[in-house]
Structure formats: C-alpha cells, structure tokens
Design a protein around this motif. Sequence first.
Motif, PDB file in Angstrom:
ATOM      1  N   TRP A  87      38.292  36.456  26.247  1.00  0.00           N
ATOM      2  CA  TRP A  87      37.181  37.400  26.349  1.00  0.00           C
ATOM      3  C   TRP A  87      37.431  38.222  27.603  1.00  0.00           C
ATOM      4  O   TRP A  87      37.498  37.677  28.713  1.00  0.00           O
ATOM      5  N   GLU A  88      37.581  39.531  27.440  1.00  0.00           N
ATOM      6  CA  GLU A  88      37.916  40.416  28.546  1.00  0.00           C
ATOM      7  C   GLU A  88      36.708  41.292  28.891  1.00  0.00           C
ATOM      8  O   GLU A  88      36.172  41.998  28.036  1.00  0.00           O
ATOM      9  N   PHE A  89      36.304  41.242  30.157  1.00  0.00           N
ATOM     10  CA  PHE A  89      35.190  42.041  30.669  1.00  0.00           C
ATOM     11  C   PHE A  89      35.758  43.070  31.641  1.00  0.00           C
ATOM     12  O   PHE A  89      36.505  42.717  32.562  1.00  0.00           O
ATOM     13  N   ARG A  90      35.415  44.350  31.445  1.00  0.00           N
ATOM     14  CA  ARG A  90      35.974  45.425  32.259  1.00  0.00           C
ATOM     15  C   ARG A  90      34.864  46.364  32.729  1.00  0.00           C
ATOM     16  O   ARG A  90      33.913  46.655  31.992  1.00  0.00           O
ATOM     17  N   ALA A  91      35.044  46.853  33.975  1.00  0.00           N
ATOM     18  CA  ALA A  91      34.161  47.887  34.521  1.00  0.00           C
ATOM     19  C   ALA A  91      35.039  48.896  35.249  1.00  0.00           C
ATOM     20  O   ALA A  91      35.901  48.519  36.043  1.00  0.00           O
ATOM     21  N   LEU A 107      37.529  46.989  37.734  1.00  0.00           N
ATOM     22  CA  LEU A 107      37.208  45.580  37.946  1.00  0.00           C
ATOM     23  C   LEU A 107      37.328  44.852  36.615  1.00  0.00           C
ATOM     24  O   LEU A 107      36.977  45.405  35.563  1.00  0.00           O
ATOM     25  N   GLY A 108      37.820  43.612  36.646  1.00  0.00           N
ATOM     26  CA  GLY A 108      37.992  42.898  35.396  1.00  0.00           C
ATOM     27  C   GLY A 108      37.894  41.392  35.559  1.00  0.00           C
ATOM     28  O   GLY A 108      38.132  40.842  36.639  1.00  0.00           O
ATOM     29  N   TYR A 109      37.504  40.740  34.478  1.00  0.00           N
ATOM     30  CA  TYR A 109      37.458  39.273  34.424  1.00  0.00           C
ATOM     31  C   TYR A 109      37.879  38.846  33.022  1.00  0.00           C
ATOM     32  O   TYR A 109      37.390  39.389  32.022  1.00  0.00           O
ATOM     33  N   ASP A 110      38.814  37.888  32.952  1.00  0.00           N
ATOM     34  CA  ASP A 110      39.296  37.358  31.675  1.00  0.00           C
ATOM     35  C   ASP A 110      38.989  35.862  31.607  1.00  0.00           C
ATOM     36  O   ASP A 110      39.339  35.110  32.532  1.00  0.00           O
ATOM     37  N   HIS A 111      38.351  35.443  30.525  1.00  0.00           N
ATOM     38  CA  HIS A 111      38.116  34.021  30.255  1.00  0.00           C
ATOM     39  C   HIS A 111      39.020  33.650  29.075  1.00  0.00           C
ATOM     40  O   HIS A 111      38.781  34.069  27.943  1.00  0.00           O
ATOM     41  N   ALA A 143      40.849  43.417  40.777  1.00  0.00           N
ATOM     42  CA  ALA A 143      40.335  44.735  41.146  1.00  0.00           C
ATOM     43  C   ALA A 143      41.525  45.649  41.383  1.00  0.00           C
ATOM     44  O   ALA A 143      42.481  45.266  42.075  1.00  0.00           O
ATOM     45  N   ASN A 144      41.490  46.849  40.796  1.00  0.00           N
ATOM     46  CA  ASN A 144      42.534  47.857  40.977  1.00  0.00           C
ATOM     47  C   ASN A 144      41.921  49.110  41.584  1.00  0.00           C
ATOM     48  O   ASN A 144      40.866  49.573  41.139  1.00  0.00           O
ATOM     49  N   LEU A 145      42.597  49.680  42.573  1.00  0.00           N
ATOM     50  CA  LEU A 145      42.153  50.929  43.182  1.00  0.00           C
ATOM     51  C   LEU A 145      43.282  51.944  43.096  1.00  0.00           C
ATOM     52  O   LEU A 145      44.421  51.644  43.464  1.00  0.00           O
ATOM     53  N   THR A 146      42.968  53.150  42.605  1.00  0.00           N
ATOM     54  CA  THR A 146      43.927  54.252  42.533  1.00  0.00           C
ATOM     55  C   THR A 146      43.343  55.461  43.250  1.00  0.00           C
ATOM     56  O   THR A 146      42.203  55.861  42.981  1.00  0.00           O
ATOM     57  N   VAL A 147      44.136  56.025  44.159  1.00  0.00           N
ATOM     58  CA  VAL A 147      43.775  57.266  44.838  1.00  0.00           C
ATOM     59  C   VAL A 147      44.947  58.222  44.677  1.00  0.00           C
ATOM     60  O   VAL A 147      46.044  57.965  45.179  1.00  0.00           O
ATOM     61  N   ASP A 148      44.738  59.308  43.944  1.00  0.00           N
ATOM     62  CA  ASP A 148      45.795  60.277  43.636  1.00  0.00           C
ATOM     63  C   ASP A 148      45.279  61.651  44.044  1.00  0.00           C
ATOM     64  O   ASP A 148      44.290  62.133  43.484  1.00  0.00           O
ATOM     65  N   ALA A 149      45.945  62.274  45.053  1.00  0.00           N
ATOM     66  CA  ALA A 149      45.368  63.508  45.595  1.00  0.00           C
ATOM     67  C   ALA A 149      46.446  64.489  46.033  1.00  0.00           C
ATOM     68  O   ALA A 149      47.485  64.084  46.578  1.00  0.00           O
ATOM     69  N   PRO A 150      46.235  65.791  45.787  1.00  0.00           N
ATOM     70  CA  PRO A 150      47.091  66.810  46.386  1.00  0.00           C
ATOM     71  C   PRO A 150      46.788  66.934  47.873  1.00  0.00           C
ATOM     72  O   PRO A 150      45.666  66.651  48.318  1.00  0.00           O
ATOM     73  N   VAL A 167      44.354  43.479  43.675  1.00  0.00           N
ATOM     74  CA  VAL A 167      44.155  42.092  44.092  1.00  0.00           C
ATOM     75  C   VAL A 167      43.666  41.329  42.871  1.00  0.00           C
ATOM     76  O   VAL A 167      42.901  41.852  42.054  1.00  0.00           O
ATOM     77  N   GLN A 168      44.141  40.088  42.723  1.00  0.00           N
ATOM     78  CA  GLN A 168      43.728  39.302  41.572  1.00  0.00           C
ATOM     79  C   GLN A 168      43.793  37.814  41.911  1.00  0.00           C
ATOM     80  O   GLN A 168      44.501  37.397  42.838  1.00  0.00           O
ATOM     81  N   ARG A 169      43.066  37.051  41.154  1.00  0.00           N
ATOM     82  CA  ARG A 169      43.082  35.590  41.302  1.00  0.00           C
ATOM     83  C   ARG A 169      43.131  34.989  39.913  1.00  0.00           C
ATOM     84  O   ARG A 169      42.310  35.325  39.049  1.00  0.00           O
ATOM     85  N   THR A 170      44.099  34.114  39.688  1.00  0.00           N
ATOM     86  CA  THR A 170      44.241  33.412  38.411  1.00  0.00           C
ATOM     87  C   THR A 170      44.178  31.919  38.672  1.00  0.00           C
ATOM     88  O   THR A 170      44.743  31.431  39.661  1.00  0.00           O
ATOM     89  N   ARG A 171      43.518  31.188  37.790  1.00  0.00           N
ATOM     90  CA  ARG A 171      43.391  29.746  37.971  1.00  0.00           C
ATOM     91  C   ARG A 171      43.496  29.047  36.624  1.00  0.00           C
ATOM     92  O   ARG A 171      42.898  29.465  35.623  1.00  0.00           O
ATOM     93  N   VAL A 172      44.285  27.953  36.613  1.00  0.00           N
ATOM     94  CA  VAL A 172      44.389  27.080  35.444  1.00  0.00           C
ATOM     95  C   VAL A 172      44.787  25.700  35.950  1.00  0.00           C
ATOM     96  O   VAL A 172      45.424  25.577  37.012  1.00  0.00           O
TER      97      VAL A 172
END
Length: 256
Positions: A87-91, A107-111, A143-150, A167-172
């Motif tokens: 189940w993928e949650f995205r914002a 921003l994202g979270y995967d279960h 969390a992903n951040l993109t800054v693209d600028a002239p 940045v991300q965190r995975t756990r199993v």
Amino acid sequence: SALRLDAGLNYEYSDLNVTGDADAHRKLKFLKPSVTLDWKNKSGFHGQLSVRRTVAQLNFYDFISAAELSADRVNGGNANLQPQRAWEFRATVEKPVLNDGLVKLDLGYDHISMLQDRILICDELLQCFDAPGNLGTGKRAFANLTVDAPLTFIGLKGARLKFTGNVQRTRVEDPISGEMRNFSDYFPEWEWTVDYRHDIGAFSYGFTVQDRARFTFFRTDEFDSNWNGAPYGTAFVEYRPGPRTAVTFDVDNLFS
C-alpha cells in the motif's frame, strides 16, 4: 474547480509454471485499487495526495539456482517466490519559481507485505543456500526535494542549477538474526545530487556532484556493502561548431 479526483480498480491475474531443477505451479490474483486527489490554485501551487495498492513483478532468474565458483557463492533458486504487495501513500506539492524553475517536495510511505529479500533454503539433503524469498512486513518512509532554477536573477544568463535530495528509512525483520534492519539492495538512507550547466553561445560547461549513504545486500552468510569514500563528481566542456556537431571534453571521477 481546483480539485480533481481519480479512482480506479485494476485486477491482475498470473498463471505461473516452473519446471527444471524445481517444479511449481500457482495462480496469483490481485485487486489493485487507487485513489488520487489533485489540487491546483491560481498562484501556481500544485498538490497531490494518492493511495494505491501495487504488486511487484517477479524476476524469473530468481527461480533458477546459480553458482559463482570464483566467489565460492551459491545462489539458490526459489520456485515458490511470491511477488511483494504494498500500500503506497504519496503526497506531493510543487511551485514554479523564476519563470521556468520548480521547487517540488515528495513525501511517501509504503506498507509492504511479503517483502522480497534473501532467505535460507534447504534441499532434501539438508544442504542450505542463500536464495531470494519473502520476508514479513516491510516499511519504507521517504522525502524527496527538488529545486531546479535558472540563474538569470544573479546575472548568469543561460545558466541553470538543479538540486535533488532524498532521505528514507526502511525497516524489516532479518530472518537470521531476528533484528530490524534496512531493506537489501539500493536503499541508501540519504543521497543528493547537484547539477550545473551554463550555455554561452556555441560553448557550454558544467559539472555534477553527488553523494549517498551506504547500501547493503543482506545475504544469509555475508553482507555486501557499497559506499562512497567521498562525493563523486564529473565535469564537461562542450563546443558546438554547427547545429549537427558537438565536441565534448569530459572529466570523470573529478575528485580522485
């Protein structure tokens, strides 16, 4: 008028047959719903929220056993491997800047259930080998951040700078130690890239610098880790004498 809702329901059916050093036959059926809410306003902001269920694709090479004599390593095959489901949650929110520039945050979270990873498989002679298999529940947040600028606003006409960071965190739960750990494969806890390019008539130059945290393949009898000793860089200079010709000089591994 600024909102849009998209909803869907997909159905996936697979009939798998494995023959050779192992025999298996199974049918897989999955419902994959999805809902996306999209928002735009007059000032240029664009946001999106989504929830969906996904099913990974199986790699048929994971069904087959293979040996690497030079490394004294055996990869067992697993004919009963199941695709992981999530189940993928995205914002997402983004905003145009400086005419054709963009700032974007994801921003994202995967279960994840039945996470595909590495397990220990034993044959009839009780010989055990490292093999692909399914673990329990896995969780991933990022969390992903993109800054693209002239860069015309500081007087550099034809120049552009782009930054991407993650940045991300995975756990199993590890099947051998029972401890919680990151996912196997390419899941560094952080990474970033800076791209710069400047076009001046027929000439261009630029560079790329990137770095990331280590990532690890957690095998049952060894850990294979990969990391950078320092940021990795490349640079280039380019000349275009005509519309169909370009001469480029590249420097790889710039800092070493």
